[in-house]
Design a protein around this motif. Structure first.
Motif, mmCIF file in Angstrom:
data_model
loop_
_atom_site.group_PDB
_atom_site.id
_atom_site.type_symbol
_atom_site.label_atom_id
_atom_site.label_comp_id
_atom_site.label_asym_id
_atom_site.label_seq_id
_atom_site.Cartn_x
_atom_site.Cartn_y
_atom_site.Cartn_z
ATOM 1 N N ARG A 104 -37.569 7.492 -30.392
ATOM 2 C CA ARG A 104 -37.809 6.189 -30.235
ATOM 3 C C ARG A 104 -36.682 5.735 -29.036
ATOM 4 O O ARG A 104 -37.069 4.960 -28.199
ATOM 5 C CB ARG A 104 -37.293 5.330 -31.418
ATOM 6 N N PHE A 105 -35.706 6.173 -28.986
ATOM 7 C CA PHE A 105 -34.735 6.036 -27.935
ATOM 8 C C PHE A 105 -35.467 6.275 -26.542
ATOM 9 O O PHE A 105 -35.127 5.275 -25.847
ATOM 10 C CB PHE A 105 -33.534 7.109 -27.914
ATOM 11 N N ILE A 106 -36.039 7.303 -26.345
ATOM 12 C CA ILE A 106 -36.731 7.532 -25.240
ATOM 13 C C ILE A 106 -37.696 6.535 -24.588
ATOM 14 O O ILE A 106 -37.652 5.985 -23.628
ATOM 15 C CB ILE A 106 -37.498 8.926 -25.106
ATOM 16 N N ASP A 107 -38.593 6.109 -25.788
ATOM 17 C CA ASP A 107 -39.449 4.986 -25.486
ATOM 18 C C ASP A 107 -38.790 3.771 -25.109
ATOM 19 O O ASP A 107 -39.170 3.032 -24.224
ATOM 20 C CB ASP A 107 -40.358 4.786 -26.748
ATOM 21 N N VAL A 108 -37.935 3.492 -25.938
ATOM 22 C CA VAL A 108 -36.857 2.263 -25.465
ATOM 23 C C VAL A 108 -36.426 2.118 -24.096
ATOM 24 O O VAL A 108 -36.329 1.323 -23.547
ATOM 25 C CB VAL A 108 -36.054 1.754 -26.819
ATOM 26 N N VAL A 114 -38.024 -0.086 -17.076
ATOM 27 C CA VAL A 114 -39.143 -1.269 -16.399
ATOM 28 C C VAL A 114 -38.470 -2.760 -16.513
ATOM 29 O O VAL A 114 -38.792 -3.292 -15.408
ATOM 30 C CB VAL A 114 -40.538 -1.246 -17.508
ATOM 31 N N ALA A 115 -38.064 -3.304 -17.610
ATOM 32 C CA ALA A 115 -37.511 -4.607 -17.589
ATOM 33 C C ALA A 115 -36.405 -4.713 -16.445
ATOM 34 O O ALA A 115 -36.423 -5.609 -15.646
ATOM 35 C CB ALA A 115 -36.847 -4.903 -18.839
ATOM 36 N N LEU A 207 -30.825 -1.744 -26.639
ATOM 37 C CA LEU A 207 -31.827 -1.691 -25.592
ATOM 38 C C LEU A 207 -32.968 -2.446 -25.669
ATOM 39 O O LEU A 207 -33.638 -2.878 -24.953
ATOM 40 C CB LEU A 207 -32.114 -0.050 -24.989
ATOM 41 N N GLU A 208 -33.619 -2.318 -26.850
ATOM 42 C CA GLU A 208 -34.786 -3.079 -26.962
ATOM 43 C C GLU A 208 -34.743 -4.579 -26.907
ATOM 44 O O GLU A 208 -35.667 -5.254 -26.345
ATOM 45 C CB GLU A 208 -35.341 -2.570 -28.408
ATOM 46 N N GLN A 209 -33.512 -4.840 -27.459
ATOM 47 C CA GLN A 209 -33.420 -6.410 -27.260
ATOM 48 C C GLN A 209 -33.280 -6.766 -25.978
ATOM 49 O O GLN A 209 -33.656 -7.927 -25.586
ATOM 50 C CB GLN A 209 -32.096 -6.698 -28.089
ATOM 51 N N LYS A 210 -32.718 -6.002 -25.024
ATOM 52 C CA LYS A 210 -32.690 -6.500 -23.616
ATOM 53 C C LYS A 210 -33.854 -6.328 -22.845
ATOM 54 O O LYS A 210 -34.229 -6.989 -22.063
ATOM 55 C CB LYS A 210 -31.379 -5.373 -22.899
ATOM 56 N N SER A 211 -34.597 -5.299 -23.310
ATOM 57 C CA SER A 211 -36.259 -4.978 -22.627
ATOM 58 C C SER A 211 -36.961 -6.261 -22.846
ATOM 59 O O SER A 211 -37.927 -6.621 -22.192
ATOM 60 C CB SER A 211 -36.502 -3.801 -23.307
ATOM 61 N N THR A 212 -36.966 -7.091 -23.941
ATOM 62 C CA THR A 212 -37.668 -8.170 -24.151
ATOM 63 C C THR A 212 -37.193 -9.460 -23.665
ATOM 64 O O THR A 212 -37.972 -10.327 -23.605
ATOM 65 C CB THR A 212 -37.783 -8.197 -25.917
ATOM 66 N N GLU A 220 -24.068 -8.950 -11.691
ATOM 67 C CA GLU A 220 -22.963 -8.099 -12.185
ATOM 68 C C GLU A 220 -22.397 -8.742 -13.349
ATOM 69 O O GLU A 220 -21.788 -8.213 -14.183
ATOM 70 C CB GLU A 220 -21.714 -7.873 -11.183
ATOM 71 N N GLY A 221 -22.009 -10.020 -13.496
ATOM 72 C CA GLY A 221 -21.521 -10.823 -14.561
ATOM 73 C C GLY A 221 -22.433 -10.890 -15.606
ATOM 74 O O GLY A 221 -22.034 -11.437 -16.776
ATOM 75 N N GLY A 222 -23.920 -10.795 -15.572
ATOM 76 C CA GLY A 222 -24.578 -11.166 -16.420
ATOM 77 C C GLY A 222 -25.167 -10.230 -17.543
ATOM 78 O O GLY A 222 -24.415 -8.802 -17.319
ATOM 79 N N ASP A 223 -26.041 -10.356 -18.504
ATOM 80 C CA ASP A 223 -26.549 -9.130 -19.442
ATOM 81 C C ASP A 223 -27.009 -8.073 -18.594
ATOM 82 O O ASP A 223 -27.972 -8.254 -17.625
ATOM 83 C CB ASP A 223 -27.344 -9.770 -20.177
ATOM 84 N N GLU A 224 -26.871 -6.676 -18.983
ATOM 85 C CA GLU A 224 -27.430 -5.647 -18.514
ATOM 86 C C GLU A 224 -28.679 -5.138 -19.183
ATOM 87 O O GLU A 224 -29.244 -4.130 -18.919
ATOM 88 C CB GLU A 224 -26.485 -4.575 -18.109
#
Length: 224
Positions: A104-108, A114-115, A207-212, A220-224
């Motif tokens: 699951r980590f690899i998929d996420v 991509v995002a 990571l999933e939350q950030k991907s969506t 630099e100062g924002g969400d990664e």
């Protein structure tokens, strides 16, 4: 730091021009150049769709860039010693669950790349990229493809792309080193504490939350 790496990668991919659409996976130097060109051409060709909706950049990244990034190997490198710990688990049921968590980590991690790549491509401008000379690579399974970004009035940025050969003899990128700092080493350092304290499931959820999140450059100062 990771966002800075990705901005550099986006500029590199966006500034190269080669004639052919075909990607030569048997030559690491040609592969990097051709993937760069194909991605940039697609971004240029699809500008109308991108202006309508930045989410189209996910499609471009998924189709033109990700097939040539060894994200599975990169994800395992980021997990580092966590993978060894899973191999040492004796209980079959517990080990099976741990392996599923890694899958699951690899998929996420792929979705996250991509995002994030899609976000930095919204910042494309016409920088110049110079590639280092190709070298003989027979007998090697990892090579460095050297580049530097040249922009008037700014210092040159030196980049090494780490490209590895798989068992079928095809080459794909798995890491980049900007001014001596590895992207994977930076992400591994970021995640190790969280892995120890809260576990791989928590990291995957982050990571999933950030991907969506909507495709946009967060700086630099924002969400990664």
């Amino acid at each position: 730091m990771f966002k800075k790496f990705l901005m550099v990668l986006a500029l590199t991919v966006s500034a190269v021009s080669v004639a052919s659409d075909a990607v030569d996976l048997k030559d690491p130097y040609k592969m990097v150049r051709q993937v760069s060109d194909n991605t940039f051409q697609r971004i240029t060709r699809d500008q109308a769709l991108i202006k309508q909706d930045n989410e189209h950049l996910r499609v471009i990244v998924s189709e033109e860039l990700m097939p040539y990034i060894d994200y599975k190997y990169a994800a395992l490198r980021v997990l580092g010693s966590h993978v060894s710990k899973v191999r040492a688990i004796k209980d079959p049921a517990e080990q099976k669950q741990a392996v599923e968590d890694i899958k699951r980590f690899i998929d996420v991690f792929q979705q996250y790349l991509v995002a994030t790549y899609a976000g930095v491509f919204t910042q494309y401008t016409n920088q110049q990229v110079e590639f280092g000379q190709s070298k003989a690579f027979a007998g090697q399974d990892v090579v460095l493809v050297k580049t530097k970004i040249v922009e008037p009035g700014k210092p040159e940025i030196k980049i090494d792309f780490k490209v590895r050969e798989d068992r079928s003899g095809e080459w794909r990128a798995y890491d980049m080193v900007a001014e001596g700092i590895s992207l994977l080493d930076a992400k591994q350092s970021e995640f190790q504490g969280i892995l120890r304290q809260q576990g791989i499931e928590h990291v995957s959820n982050l990571l999933e939350q950030k991907s969506t999140l909507p495709v946009q450059f967060r700086g630099e100062g924002g969400d990664e």
